[in-house]
Design a protein around this motif. Structure first.
Motif, short mmCIF file in Angstrom:
data_model
loop_
_atom_site.label_atom_id
_atom_site.label_comp_id
_atom_site.label_asym_id
_atom_site.label_seq_id
_atom_site.Cartn_x
_atom_site.Cartn_y
_atom_site.Cartn_z
N ILE A 1 42.96 33.45 46.99
CA ILE A 1 44.01 32.07 47.17
C ILE A 1 44.56 31.70 45.98
O ILE A 1 43.64 31.91 44.78
CB ILE A 1 43.47 31.14 48.40
CG1 ILE A 1 44.33 30.08 48.46
CG2 ILE A 1 42.53 30.58 48.12
CD1 ILE A 1 44.40 29.64 49.73
N GLY A 2 45.17 30.74 45.53
CA GLY A 2 45.63 29.73 44.35
C GLY A 2 46.05 30.71 43.18
O GLY A 2 46.58 31.51 43.55
N TYR A 3 45.13 30.57 41.78
CA TYR A 3 45.88 31.97 41.01
C TYR A 3 44.18 33.00 40.69
O TYR A 3 43.96 32.94 40.35
CB TYR A 3 45.07 30.41 39.67
CG TYR A 3 46.22 30.13 39.73
CD1 TYR A 3 47.01 30.10 39.03
CD2 TYR A 3 45.87 28.66 39.89
CE1 TYR A 3 48.69 29.17 39.22
CE2 TYR A 3 46.57 27.46 40.06
CZ TYR A 3 48.59 27.83 39.31
OH TYR A 3 49.08 27.15 39.15
N GLY A 4 45.03 33.37 41.74
CA GLY A 4 43.62 35.23 42.17
C GLY A 4 42.18 34.37 42.49
O GLY A 4 41.15 35.51 41.76
N HIS A 5 41.71 33.62 43.33
CA HIS A 5 40.70 33.23 43.05
C HIS A 5 39.97 33.95 44.79
O HIS A 5 41.08 34.17 45.70
CB HIS A 5 40.45 31.63 43.60
CG HIS A 5 38.79 31.72 43.88
ND1 HIS A 5 37.96 31.04 42.97
CD2 HIS A 5 38.28 31.63 45.63
CE1 HIS A 5 37.08 30.86 44.12
NE2 HIS A 5 36.90 30.73 45.38
N ASN A 6 39.32 34.91 44.55
CA ASN A 6 38.81 36.22 45.40
C ASN A 6 38.10 35.06 46.34
O ASN A 6 36.47 34.86 46.37
CB ASN A 6 37.63 37.22 44.77
CG ASN A 6 37.66 37.74 46.07
OD1 ASN A 6 37.49 38.29 46.75
ND2 ASN A 6 37.22 39.78 45.24
N LEU A 7 38.15 34.68 47.57
CA LEU A 7 37.25 34.25 48.52
C LEU A 7 36.26 34.91 49.06
O LEU A 7 35.20 34.95 49.15
CB LEU A 7 38.16 33.22 49.40
CG LEU A 7 39.40 32.53 49.72
CD1 LEU A 7 40.22 32.21 50.62
CD2 LEU A 7 39.03 31.12 49.39
N GLU A 8 36.65 36.43 49.55
CA GLU A 8 35.21 37.71 49.63
C GLU A 8 34.50 37.59 48.89
O GLU A 8 32.87 37.40 49.53
CB GLU A 8 35.98 38.46 50.02
CG GLU A 8 37.28 38.40 51.39
CD GLU A 8 38.07 40.22 51.46
OE1 GLU A 8 36.85 40.76 51.88
OE2 GLU A 8 38.94 40.10 51.94
N ALA A 9 34.52 37.20 47.71
CA ALA A 9 33.22 37.06 46.62
C ALA A 9 32.60 36.30 46.20
O ALA A 9 31.90 35.68 45.94
CB ALA A 9 34.09 38.37 45.38
N ASN A 10 33.69 35.15 46.21
CA ASN A 10 33.25 34.11 45.59
C ASN A 10 33.25 32.73 46.24
O ASN A 10 32.69 31.85 46.07
CB ASN A 10 34.40 33.75 44.49
CG ASN A 10 34.34 34.48 42.98
OD1 ASN A 10 33.55 35.20 42.98
ND2 ASN A 10 35.34 34.73 43.22
N GLY A 11 34.26 33.05 47.49
CA GLY A 11 33.57 31.57 48.76
C GLY A 11 34.92 30.68 47.86
O GLY A 11 36.00 30.54 46.61
N ILE A 12 34.27 29.11 47.72
CA ILE A 12 34.19 27.88 47.15
C ILE A 12 33.32 27.67 46.81
O ILE A 12 32.35 27.40 47.99
CB ILE A 12 35.45 27.36 48.32
CG1 ILE A 12 35.13 26.97 49.20
CG2 ILE A 12 36.69 28.17 48.48
CD1 ILE A 12 36.13 25.79 50.48
#
Length: 144
Positions: A29-40
């Protein structure tokens, strides 16, 4: 360096306001934010929460002109329910909403608890029902 890199990444990644699968197959989501690896981050979660509350509040105010007459605690119940299930489903609580508009908060609470939603969210519905009935933010037995 950070500003130049940020601008380059904005251009390279592009912006998506909704989750998508990147070419590698990760939810992003966003500008290439990897939700699976990084969450929020906590900061991002808090910002999203505040934005979602403001959206729900606006939707409740737009849907129910009479809600401006409610005290904050009871208004918060409607916003909480809208946040949880969306304005369309909240509008389906016709008997509850009619009771709230009429100031019959005991009936409103009863109608809230007599629903599929209450069976799904259990304790949350019980707590919100107590708040609706009493007009107190933290009625006896409610979480603080």
């Amino acid at each position: 360096m950070i500003e130049k890199l940020t601008e380059r990444l904005r251009q390279s990644e592009g912006l998506s306001f909704v989750p998508y699968k990147c070419p590698a197959g990760y939810l992003t989501i966003g500008y290439g934010h990897n939700l699976e690896a990084n969450g929020i981050s906590l900061e991002a979660a808090e910002l999203l929460l505040r934005q979602d509350i403001e959206i729900a509040l606006k939707q409740v105010k737009n849907a129910f002109a009479w809600c401006s007459q409610l005290d904050e605690a009871r208004m918060s119940v409607l916003v909480d329910m809208c946040f949880n299930m969306g304005i369309t489903r909240l509008c389906g609580f016709k008997k509850m909403l009619s009771a709230v508009e009429a100031g019959d908060y005991k009936t409103a609470a009863k109608e809230m608890l007599n629903s599929k939603w209450a069976r799904q969210v259990k304790g949350r519905a019980v707590e919100l029902g107590k708040i609706m009935e009493t007009g107190e933010w933290y009625p006896e037995g409610a979480k603080k």
